[in-house]
Design a protein around this motif. Structure first.
Motif, PDB file in Angstrom:
ATOM      1  N   LYS A 167       0.823  -1.212   0.000  1.00  0.00           N
ATOM      2  CA  LYS A 167       0.000   0.000   0.000  1.00  0.00           C
ATOM      3  C   LYS A 167       0.857   1.262   0.000  1.00  0.00           C
ATOM      4  O   LYS A 167       0.559   2.241  -0.693  1.00  0.00           O
ATOM      5  CB  LYS A 167      -0.929   0.006   1.218  1.00  0.00           C
ATOM      6  CG  LYS A 167      -1.935  -1.130   1.251  1.00  0.00           C
ATOM      7  CD  LYS A 167      -2.995  -0.971   0.176  1.00  0.00           C
ATOM      8  CE  LYS A 167      -4.135  -1.966   0.376  1.00  0.00           C
ATOM      9  NZ  LYS A 167      -5.193  -1.812  -0.663  1.00  0.00           N
ATOM     10  N   LEU A 168       1.933   1.259   0.784  1.00  0.00           N
ATOM     11  CA  LEU A 168       2.826   2.419   0.830  1.00  0.00           C
ATOM     12  C   LEU A 168       3.584   2.570  -0.480  1.00  0.00           C
ATOM     13  O   LEU A 168       3.745   3.682  -1.003  1.00  0.00           O
ATOM     14  CB  LEU A 168       3.806   2.279   1.995  1.00  0.00           C
ATOM     15  CG  LEU A 168       3.201   2.401   3.395  1.00  0.00           C
ATOM     16  CD1 LEU A 168       4.187   1.893   4.443  1.00  0.00           C
ATOM     17  CD2 LEU A 168       2.814   3.847   3.702  1.00  0.00           C
ATOM     18  N   VAL A 169       4.040   1.450  -1.023  1.00  0.00           N
ATOM     19  CA  VAL A 169       4.803   1.477  -2.267  1.00  0.00           C
ATOM     20  C   VAL A 169       3.952   1.992  -3.429  1.00  0.00           C
ATOM     21  O   VAL A 169       4.417   2.769  -4.276  1.00  0.00           O
ATOM     22  CB  VAL A 169       5.366   0.071  -2.579  1.00  0.00           C
ATOM     23  CG1 VAL A 169       5.853  -0.021  -4.012  1.00  0.00           C
ATOM     24  CG2 VAL A 169       6.493  -0.267  -1.605  1.00  0.00           C
ATOM     25  N   SER A 170       2.697   1.590  -3.466  1.00  0.00           N
ATOM     26  CA  SER A 170       1.806   2.034  -4.544  1.00  0.00           C
ATOM     27  C   SER A 170       1.389   3.489  -4.391  1.00  0.00           C
ATOM     28  O   SER A 170       0.922   4.113  -5.356  1.00  0.00           O
ATOM     29  CB  SER A 170       0.546   1.168  -4.581  1.00  0.00           C
ATOM     30  OG  SER A 170      -0.285   1.460  -3.458  1.00  0.00           O
ATOM     31  N   GLY A 171       1.554   4.041  -3.187  1.00  0.00           N
ATOM     32  CA  GLY A 171       1.098   5.398  -2.920  1.00  0.00           C
ATOM     33  C   GLY A 171      -0.343   5.468  -2.468  1.00  0.00           C
ATOM     34  O   GLY A 171      -0.869   6.557  -2.220  1.00  0.00           O
ATOM     35  N   ALA A 172      -1.018   4.309  -2.363  1.00  0.00           N
ATOM     36  CA  ALA A 172      -2.396   4.314  -1.876  1.00  0.00           C
ATOM     37  C   ALA A 172      -2.453   4.807  -0.437  1.00  0.00           C
ATOM     38  O   ALA A 172      -3.414   5.478  -0.027  1.00  0.00           O
ATOM     39  CB  ALA A 172      -2.995   2.913  -1.972  1.00  0.00           C
ATOM     40  N   TRP A 173      -1.413   4.433   0.363  1.00  0.00           N
ATOM     41  CA  TRP A 173      -1.280   4.929   1.724  1.00  0.00           C
ATOM     42  C   TRP A 173      -0.018   5.776   1.802  1.00  0.00           C
ATOM     43  O   TRP A 173       0.914   5.614   1.006  1.00  0.00           O
ATOM     44  CB  TRP A 173      -1.174   3.761   2.722  1.00  0.00           C
ATOM     45  CG  TRP A 173      -2.394   2.875   2.771  1.00  0.00           C
ATOM     46  CD1 TRP A 173      -3.537   2.987   2.056  1.00  0.00           C
ATOM     47  CD2 TRP A 173      -2.552   1.706   3.595  1.00  0.00           C
ATOM     48  NE1 TRP A 173      -4.404   1.975   2.365  1.00  0.00           N
ATOM     49  CE2 TRP A 173      -3.832   1.172   3.311  1.00  0.00           C
ATOM     50  CE3 TRP A 173      -1.748   1.061   4.527  1.00  0.00           C
ATOM     51  CZ2 TRP A 173      -4.328   0.027   3.933  1.00  0.00           C
ATOM     52  CZ3 TRP A 173      -2.229  -0.081   5.160  1.00  0.00           C
ATOM     53  CH2 TRP A 173      -3.504  -0.588   4.877  1.00  0.00           C
ATOM     54  N   SER A 174       0.011   6.686   2.765  1.00  0.00           N
ATOM     55  CA  SER A 174       1.203   7.516   2.957  1.00  0.00           C
ATOM     56  C   SER A 174       1.739   7.315   4.368  1.00  0.00           C
ATOM     57  O   SER A 174       1.051   6.781   5.243  1.00  0.00           O
ATOM     58  CB  SER A 174       0.884   8.996   2.714  1.00  0.00           C
ATOM     59  OG  SER A 174      -0.114   9.466   3.611  1.00  0.00           O
TER      60      SER A 174
END
Length: 571
Positions: A151-158
């Motif tokens: 999720k962090l890698v995709s940018g969906a989460w920060s």
């Protein structure tokens, strides 16, 4: 004035100034071919020019604000962030196992700098996430990695970093936030954190906070601190955002600059968190994120300097005032000697700072790819220099940009002052520049100066190579390197307080000598004749001599400093 990404400069530095070819020759980074590097820089540059740069003024004029407990970001920021995330620019260096590109940090450093030049307020968001990704890759459990990293890698989460508390600034060991075991492997986090960059937003699905806290019975000071991952929304059984966690944004700081970046006061009231790394070993895990961020913040300073320089140059090339002192000149203020001096200084400083940052990134990449201690030591030695000099360059160049504009620089509508206001904090956060300098003369000289001496050996070898082509410049660089070597040897023998008294000028002396070294390498790279050689001559003849004053200050010791009585500071 439209921003133009300095892609040519990055390519030249990687081909002629720093040993990026050694990075690409490793098995770990074999995919970083010249074609790949060119494509990455070109695509990132276009995104910065076309999508991010137009948001620069919007963030300043329409700041992020808190509305009924919800952070509302500046106009266009959601679309700008979407372009960053969908382009994969959050995760250039992340492990491909979790969706990253697995490319060298050197490329991330270049891309981050371009984003900083285009829109520093927004770039700060992915920079924090990148640091969190690295911390989790190195210290989190497999279960946490599986849920959070994709999720962090995709940018969906920060991601964010929560260190500072009202009573505990640079003295992190004084923090009071506590963590109580819940009995199910999770912990209840309670406390307040301040100065949390991008503590919340309205364009990612979740915000994940890395929080330093103290477990029951933990010793006082930094040795008793643990690190916890505390999400805004607790992931459900499918790894998607579930119920809201027991945390909130209390307020947003009213800042000198970076208005588009919400800097939050965060309150945790028994919020659920997961331990990252070992208990009581949180600082080691957090430093993985902080070291990544320190180089990144140095790049922010350089990016702001680039933006300010381009802004000032465009103005100088258009502004007509007075009679031109140059026969056949342009008729603009660019003909005037002092304006020309300022612009040449700005450009020369940017190249020096950029090359130092890229050299640091190369050393980090080589350390990761080879495991060789010499590369790791070099990376550690260069990190405080890259952070401090990069941000000092940002401040100095942005201030000079205002001066180039003259009276119009003091008028907000021109946008010149924004660069100065935005970049000022970079010398403060992620460890003040004074702390970086103390690290350089403290921890980084614990080897007796061995890592520094190896760097100086390289500077002198390059100067010897240049003696046939550019003898006057080569001689000046070689002599400066010798003076720095002698100063370092003298400083190693001094007591800690005497080192600390001269720490900042010592760091700046290093920056001046390294800057000259890289300018000389650039001149050699173009064959000793051309625009880079002319800039190198300007830097080495006019700016390198400052190293002598820095080193004299560095060796002066603490006695004279503390001879000034407390009452002497009174007005």
């Amino acid at each position: 004035m439209p921003y133009r990404a300095p892609v040519e400069d990055y390519r030249f530095i990687m081909e002629h100034v720093v040993p990026f070819d050694e990075v690409a020759a490793t098995e770990k980074f074999a995919e970083a071919t010249p074609d790949m590097v060119s494509a990455i820089l070109g695509e990132a540059g276009r995104m910065c020019e076309e999508v991010l740069a137009p948001l620069q003024r919007a963030g300043d004029l329409h700041p992020a604000h808190l509305e009924n407990g919800v952070v509302r970001t500046s106009p266009g920021y959601a679309e700008g962030y979407k372009a960053i995330a969908e382009g994969g620019w959050v995760s250039i260096g992340a492990d491909p196992e979790h969706g990253g590109m697995g490319l060298p940090l050197t490329l991330t450093t270049a891309v981050n700098e371009m984003m900083s030049a285009a829109c520093l307020s927004l770039q700060l968001n992915p920079l924090m996430t990148q640091g969190q990704i690295e911390a989790l890759e190195n210290h989190a459990s497999d279960e946490v990695k599986a849920v959070y990293l994709p999720k962090l890698v995709s940018g969906a989460w920060s991601g964010t970093m929560n260190l500072t508390e009202p009573q505990a600034g640079s003295d992190v060991g004084a923090l009071k936030t506590k963590a109580e075991p819940n009995g199910d492997g999770t912990y209840a986090i309670t406390g307040q954190k301040i100065y949390i960059s991008w503590g919340d937003n309205d364009f990612t699905e979740n915000v994940c906070h890395l929080v330093l806290a103290r477990l029951p019975g933990a010793v006082e000071g930094t040795k008793g601190i643990s690190l916890f991952l505390v999400p805004k929304y607790i992931p459900d059984e499918n790894g998607e955002p579930g119920r809201a966690n027991d945390l909130k944004v209390v307020s947003l700081e009213h800042k000198m600059g970076l208005h588009g970046s919400p800097t939050a006061v965060m309150q945790y009231d028994g919020a659920t968190g997961w331990l990252i790394g070992e208990a009581h070993d949180g600082m080691r895990a957090m430093f993985t994120m902080m070291n990544n961020a320190r180089l990144g913040v140095g790049g922010q300073g350089i990016g702001a300097a680039e933006g300010a320089y381009q802004h000032a140059l465009a103005y100088a090339q258009d502004r007509r005032q007075g009679r031109s002192p140059v026969a056949g000149g342009s008729g603009t203020i660019l003909d005037h000697a002092d304006v020309r001096r300022m612009l040449a200084t700005m450009r020369a400083e940017i190249f020096a700072a950029r090359s130092i940052a890229m050299a640091c990134a190369v050393a980090i990449d080589m350390g990761h790819a080879t495991g060789e201690a010499d590369w790791t030591a070099r990376a550690a030695f260069l990190t405080p220099i890259a952070k401090a000099f990069g941000t000092e360059t940002g401040i100095r160049v942005a201030e000079m940009g205002v001066q180039v504009h003259g009276g119009m620089g003091y008028i907000e509508e021109t946008g010149a002052a924004q660069y100065s206001r935005d970049v000022r904090v970079t010398a403060i956060y992620e460890g003040t520049n004074g702390i970086q300098a103390m690290d350089l003369v403290g921890r980084k000289l614990m080897d007796g100066g061995e890592a520094g001496a190896a760097l100086l050996d390289e500077v002198e070898r390059n100067a010897e190579i240049a003696r046939d082509t550019l003898p006057d410049l080569a001689g000046a660089v070689w002599q400066a390197a010798e003076a720095l070597r002698e100063a370092m040897e003298a400083l190693v023998a001094k007591a800690p307080q005497d080192r600390f008294a001269g720490a900042v000028p010592f760091l700046m002396g290093w920056a001046r000598v390294l800057g000259a070294h890289f300018h000389l390498a650039a001149a050699l790279g173009e064959g000793g004749e051309g625009k880079r050689t002319r800039l190198a001559r300007f830097y080495i003849e006019r700016m390198l001599p400052e190293h002598a004053a820095h080193l004299a200050h560095a060796l002066a010791g603490a006695e004279g400093l503390y001879a000034i009585a407390d009452e002497d500071f009174a007005a």
